[in-house]
Write an enzyme that holds these catalytic residues in place. Structure first.
Site, short mmCIF file in Angstrom:
data_model
loop_
_atom_site.label_atom_id
_atom_site.label_comp_id
_atom_site.label_asym_id
_atom_site.label_seq_id
_atom_site.Cartn_x
_atom_site.Cartn_y
_atom_site.Cartn_z
N HIS A 204 -29.73 -39.71 -28.40
CA HIS A 204 -29.92 -38.67 -29.27
C HIS A 204 -29.80 -39.05 -30.72
O HIS A 204 -30.09 -38.20 -31.83
CB HIS A 204 -29.09 -37.26 -29.16
CG HIS A 204 -27.72 -37.67 -29.46
ND1 HIS A 204 -26.79 -38.24 -28.83
CD2 HIS A 204 -27.04 -37.42 -30.73
CE1 HIS A 204 -25.80 -38.20 -29.66
NE2 HIS A 204 -25.85 -37.79 -30.76
C1 UD1 Z 1 -25.05 -33.88 -33.79
C2 UD1 Z 1 -24.22 -34.66 -34.44
C3 UD1 Z 1 -23.65 -36.10 -33.59
C4 UD1 Z 1 -23.39 -35.55 -32.37
C5 UD1 Z 1 -24.45 -34.65 -31.66
C6 UD1 Z 1 -24.17 -34.24 -30.28
C7 UD1 Z 1 -24.33 -34.55 -37.09
C8 UD1 Z 1 -24.71 -35.24 -38.21
N1 UD1 Z 1 -24.69 -34.97 -35.70
O1 UD1 Z 1 -26.27 -34.36 -33.71
O2 UD1 Z 1 -22.89 -36.62 -34.37
O3 UD1 Z 1 -23.15 -36.78 -31.57
O4 UD1 Z 1 -24.64 -33.58 -32.49
O5 UD1 Z 1 -25.19 -33.58 -29.72
O6 UD1 Z 1 -23.71 -33.72 -36.93
N2 UD1 Z 1 -31.14 -28.38 -31.46
C9 UD1 Z 1 -31.66 -27.45 -30.83
N3 UD1 Z 1 -30.54 -26.81 -30.13
C10 UD1 Z 1 -29.11 -26.98 -30.33
C11 UD1 Z 1 -28.70 -27.88 -31.45
C12 UD1 Z 1 -29.70 -28.72 -31.93
O7 UD1 Z 1 -32.62 -27.39 -30.40
O8 UD1 Z 1 -28.33 -26.35 -29.64
C13 UD1 Z 1 -32.16 -29.51 -32.31
C14 UD1 Z 1 -32.45 -28.60 -33.65
O9 UD1 Z 1 -33.74 -28.77 -33.64
C15 UD1 Z 1 -31.96 -29.97 -34.33
C16 UD1 Z 1 -31.74 -31.05 -33.76
O10 UD1 Z 1 -31.50 -30.60 -32.17
O11 UD1 Z 1 -32.55 -30.21 -35.49
C17 UD1 Z 1 -30.73 -32.02 -33.75
O12 UD1 Z 1 -29.32 -31.14 -33.92
P1 UD1 Z 1 -28.32 -31.42 -35.11
O13 UD1 Z 1 -27.21 -30.52 -34.76
O14 UD1 Z 1 -29.03 -31.54 -36.42
O15 UD1 Z 1 -27.99 -32.93 -34.76
P2 UD1 Z 1 -27.78 -33.75 -33.55
O16 UD1 Z 1 -28.83 -34.70 -33.33
O17 UD1 Z 1 -27.62 -32.80 -32.17
#
Ligand code: UD1
Length: 376
Positions: A204
């Site tokens: 991820h």
């Molecule tokens: C985040 C953390 C990372 C952790 C990871 C575990 C930061 C900078 N990164 O990364 O350290 O290892 O979580 O999962 O805080 N999304 C969904 N549903 C959700 C959550 C996210 O669809 O419940 C999608 C969103 O569109 C978002 C993307 O996933 O843009 C990424 O989510 P985000 O929280 O920005 O960062 P992660 O890549 O999950």
């Protein structure tokens, strides 16, 4: 003492649960704020249910956005909550955007900050998490480290020794608590997923899944390796969003599934022949379980998993991936070597330190880092 925990993203939940329990048994007043950084049921709600974390007292519902948007929204929604609730200390976990956002708010309005999982460094500032770690540790008043390298990093950055406490790995508390349940879960999964011997994949990190030139060769390699060992790939929402069509073109031996709950994923980690990942926490969990872990990153903020555990840094060297993949397949699991203080008691140690600090019984002076033996 009134303790306010801030959680927001999947890896926070298993870290907050044992600290919350240990403080609860000591009778402290506790509040839980969920920022909503992760909001899908399979990224958030399922962990609250499985780990027995109480419902949040406040939900900030920040959702997705750029790093600046997400961090700023958490800050502006958290500030009034802290002003109204007046905690004695705010506990933040790990290195996600919710962690640094909460630390920034607290530092500006004068609320004490405790950082659980302090001191980890990848020395790679292109990782958003590294920036979050550096800033949070500079702002924290009490820093709880999982391993001695954390103490060394913090000392090097000028954090006063009396703020730093080597307490062990908080994620392992949750793992130790739930490990007795996972064989039962695995028996059901084997049937549901019709699996025999298998590998487990998670990817991820933006550095792996955001660019075509990095992700597609990686996917082709994993797809090809799945002919030798069928692979299960619970796909993170970020990876799914970027590559939903391309993922459908893989061999049937590389099986994409939805993100799993804590118990199911732990069961799979325990029974997998190999784990291939870019996660931080999974490097630690596989070390504890003795499962070979091949990490598709150039660096790790958790070097103890390489020096003592089962982790190998592969980067993007596909020759190296194949070498270690087949070695792990042929030699089975390495002997387990669990780092010091990864014993399931970290939450208790944190609660004890905070309780003693709150009661002002005695000043707590941690031993100098040099007095604690470095694991060889
Ligand atoms: C985040 C953390 C990372 C952790 C990871 C575990 C930061 C900078 N990164 O990364 O350290 O290892 O979580 O999962 O805080 N999304 C969904 N549903 C959700 C959550 C996210 O669809 O419940 C999608 C969103 O569109 C978002 C993307 O996933 O843009 C990424 O989510 P985000 O929280 O920005 O960062 P992660 O890549 O999950």
């Amino acid at each position: 003492m009134r303790v306010l925990h801030v959680v927001g993203a999947r890896p926070n939940f298993m870290k907050a649960a044992p600290v919350h329990r240990a403080l609860g048994t000591r009778g402290h007043d506790q509040l839980l704020v969920h920022t909503g950084q992760h909001y899908d049921a399979r990224m958030s709600e399922i962990f609250f249910q499985e780990l027995g974390i109480p419902d949040p007292d406040e939900s900030l519902n920040v959702g997705s956005g750029s790093h600046a948007q997400q961090t700023a929204t958490i800050m502006s929604r958290l500030e009034p909550v802290l002003l109204a609730r007046q905690p004695d200390i705010v506990l933040v976990y790990g290195d996600v955007n919710s962690t640094v956002a909460a630390a920034l708010v607290c530092s500006k309005i004068g609320i004490r900050i405790g950082h659980v999982e302090a001191g980890l460094r990848s020395f790679d500032r292109s990782m958003p998490e590294e920036i979050n770690r550096l800033i949070t540790d500079q702002l924290a008043d009490v820093l709880f480290t999982p391993s001695i390298d954390g103490n060394e990093n913090l000392c090097r950055e000028g954090i006063p020794n009396e703020r730093i406490f080597l307490v062990g790995n908080i994620m392992i508390d949750t793992l130790v608590r739930f490990l007795p349940k996972v064989d039962e879960v695995y028996a059901r999964l084997r049937t549901d997923l019709s699996i025999g011997s298998f590998g487990l994949i998670t990817l991820h990190r933006p550095s792996n899944v955001d660019s075509e030139s990095t992700f597609l060769p990686m996917l082709e390699e994993l797809d090809s390796l799945s002919e030798s060992l069928p692979m299960l790939f619970p796909v993170h929402p970020r990876t799914r969003q970027n590559w939903s069509e391309r993922l459908k073109e893989c061999r049937p031996t590389l099986r994409m599934i939805d993100p799993l709950g804590y118990l199911e994923f732990l069961a799979l980690q325990k029974h997998a022949a190999i784990v291939i990942t870019d996660s931080g926490g999974i490097q630690e969990e596989t070390t504890f379980l003795g499962t070979p872990c091949l990490t598709l990153r150039e660096n790790t903020e958790r070097p103890i998993t390489v020096s003592m555990g089962t982790n190998v840094l592969i980067g993007h060297d596909w020759g190296l991936l194949r070498k270690h993949f087949y070695e792990a397949l042929n030699h089975k699991k390495k002997a387990i070597c669990v780092p010091p203080l990864w014993d399931g008691q970290t939450g208790e140690r944190i609660a004890e330190i905070l309780t003693r600090q709150a009661s002002h019984d005695e000043p707590i002076v941690p031993p100098p880092a040099s007095a604690i033996h470095s694991p060889q």
